[in-house]
Design an enzyme around this catalytic site. Sequence first.
Site, PDB file in Angstrom:
ATOM      1  N   HIS A 154       0.817  -1.220   0.000  1.00  0.00           N
ATOM      2  CA  HIS A 154       0.000   0.000   0.000  1.00  0.00           C
ATOM      3  C   HIS A 154       0.851   1.271   0.000  1.00  0.00           C
ATOM      4  CE1 HIS A 154      -3.601  -2.381   0.639  1.00  0.00           C
ATOM      5  NE2 HIS A 154      -3.080  -2.941   1.713  1.00  0.00           N
ATOM      6  N   ASP A 190      -2.717 -10.700  -2.307  1.00  0.00           N
ATOM      7  CA  ASP A 190      -3.242 -10.304  -0.989  1.00  0.00           C
ATOM      8  C   ASP A 190      -4.736  -9.993  -1.149  1.00  0.00           C
ATOM      9  OD1 ASP A 190      -2.187  -8.978   1.840  1.00  0.00           O
ATOM     10  OD2 ASP A 190      -3.882  -7.849   1.015  1.00  0.00           O
ATOM     11  N   HIS A 192      -6.269  -7.404  -0.178  1.00  0.00           N
ATOM     12  CA  HIS A 192      -6.455  -5.985  -0.479  1.00  0.00           C
ATOM     13  C   HIS A 192      -5.697  -5.571  -1.743  1.00  0.00           C
ATOM     14  CE1 HIS A 192      -6.776  -6.479   3.982  1.00  0.00           C
ATOM     15  NE2 HIS A 192      -7.841  -5.710   3.809  1.00  0.00           N
ATOM     16  N   ASP A 279      -4.472 -13.176   4.026  1.00  0.00           N
ATOM     17  CA  ASP A 279      -5.739 -12.607   4.507  1.00  0.00           C
ATOM     18  C   ASP A 279      -6.921 -12.939   3.594  1.00  0.00           C
ATOM     19  OD1 ASP A 279      -4.637 -10.940   2.602  1.00  0.00           O
ATOM     20  OD2 ASP A 279      -4.723  -9.114   3.818  1.00  0.00           O
TER      21      ASP A 279
HETATM   22  C1  OKP Z   1      -2.848  -4.380   4.803  1.00  0.00           C
HETATM   23  B1  OKP Z   1      -2.523  -5.565   3.871  1.00  0.00           B
HETATM   24  C2  OKP Z   1     -10.828  -2.540   8.396  1.00  0.00           C
HETATM   25  C3  OKP Z   1      -9.604  -1.686   8.474  1.00  0.00           C
HETATM   26  C4  OKP Z   1      -8.615  -2.093   7.458  1.00  0.00           C
HETATM   27  C5  OKP Z   1      -6.363  -1.462   6.663  1.00  0.00           C
HETATM   28  C6  OKP Z   1      -6.063  -2.806   6.145  1.00  0.00           C
HETATM   29  C7  OKP Z   1      -4.649  -2.891   5.637  1.00  0.00           C
HETATM   30  C8  OKP Z   1      -4.294  -4.234   5.112  1.00  0.00           C
HETATM   31  N1  OKP Z   1     -11.842  -2.078   9.246  1.00  0.00           N
HETATM   32  N2  OKP Z   1      -7.425  -1.353   7.614  1.00  0.00           N
HETATM   33  O1  OKP Z   1      -2.991  -5.421   2.569  1.00  0.00           O
HETATM   34  O2  OKP Z   1      -2.922  -6.839   4.399  1.00  0.00           O
HETATM   35 ZN    ZN Z   2      -4.173  -7.375   2.896  1.00  0.00          ZN
END
Ligand code: OKP
Ligand code: ZN
Length: 336
Positions: A154, A190, A192, A279
């Site tokens: 990110h 991932d 996200h 995740d």
């Molecule tokens: C980082 B990686 C949910 C909050 C999420 C940010 C997530 C970052 C993920 N309520 N906050 O891509 O695993």
């Molecule tokens: Zn993630």
Amino acid sequence: MKSYFAEQQSLHAPALELQNGEMVPHAESQARVDAIKSALPGLEASRDFGIDPILAVHTPAYIDFLKRAHCDWVEAGRPGDAFPYVFPVRGRRPLSLTRIDAELGQYAYDCGTPVAAGTWDAVYWNAQTALTGLDHVMQGARHSFAFCRPPGHHAGRDYMGGYSYLNNVAIAAEQARSRGAAKVAVLDVDYHHGNGTQDIFYERADVLTVSLHADPKSDYPFYWGHADERGQGAGAGFNRNLPMPRGTVWADYKQRLSDALEEVAQFQPDLLIIPYGADTFVGDPISFFSIETADYTEMGMLISGVGLPTLICMEGGYAVDALGANVAAFIGGFGT
Ligand code: OKP
Ligand code: ZN
């Protein structure tokens, strides 16, 4: 598969994050390290490749900020970890700001990414871990695993967010280019969207970025990762987003992964980098796909099947009790 980690990566230990309106214990914790360490007893120590590969991606002003942010926070009399609270949503530009609060907002896009006392040392070594894994592959190994933490995908050239401070994958990709790889593909699996990596290479045709992730209409990081983001200028056509709905199971994920691997193969890269997040696991506390532990082995096998030299860099995965098994299953899919 050889796997790398630096003990200094544990120096990053933020206490809390702002999640859905509450300050809660930070999900990206030392417990993740312990889980992966016990699943991968053969982890080797990372080597130091210096600051130059980091500066090939990140701006000097941002790096300078990361190094001193927590000290400046303490000097301002603030408690705990350094958090931003105001962001330049329009007209962001270099300014000589004199308060740490102003600088934090200048270089961050969310409130989940505090700068803690040991953050700089940890993320410096985090990048070295990725570079050590890269070196092994550039020396001729088929694959390697860089146990990066905190995540990196990110982070942009001059911003942090999403638990990410330095973009480990981008640093490795850029270093691979300067060491003679003509084309590099990044395939992000991932949960996200890898918005930082996309942003860094958005106008580049030599680095293909492909990301499979939860639809940003419903999931973090919301503003990036939509299917119509395809790259720009020289990079037009060299970014690909494959968003999927919450609840996605392996049978459906697998189809999209095959499509993504087809695009990667057509690009004919010299190197493949996989930002891997566990995740997507059904039990993840902050994510909503339904992939199971055994599926990760098949995922690894499918990716390994494209036959490209491959560097895996760890990203997310917050179901600590299953994390070691999920990582081991994925790596196991690549063979020995
Ligand atoms: C980082 B990686 C949910 C909050 C999420 C940010 C997530 C970052 C993920 N309520 N906050 O891509 O695993
Ligand atoms: Zn993630």
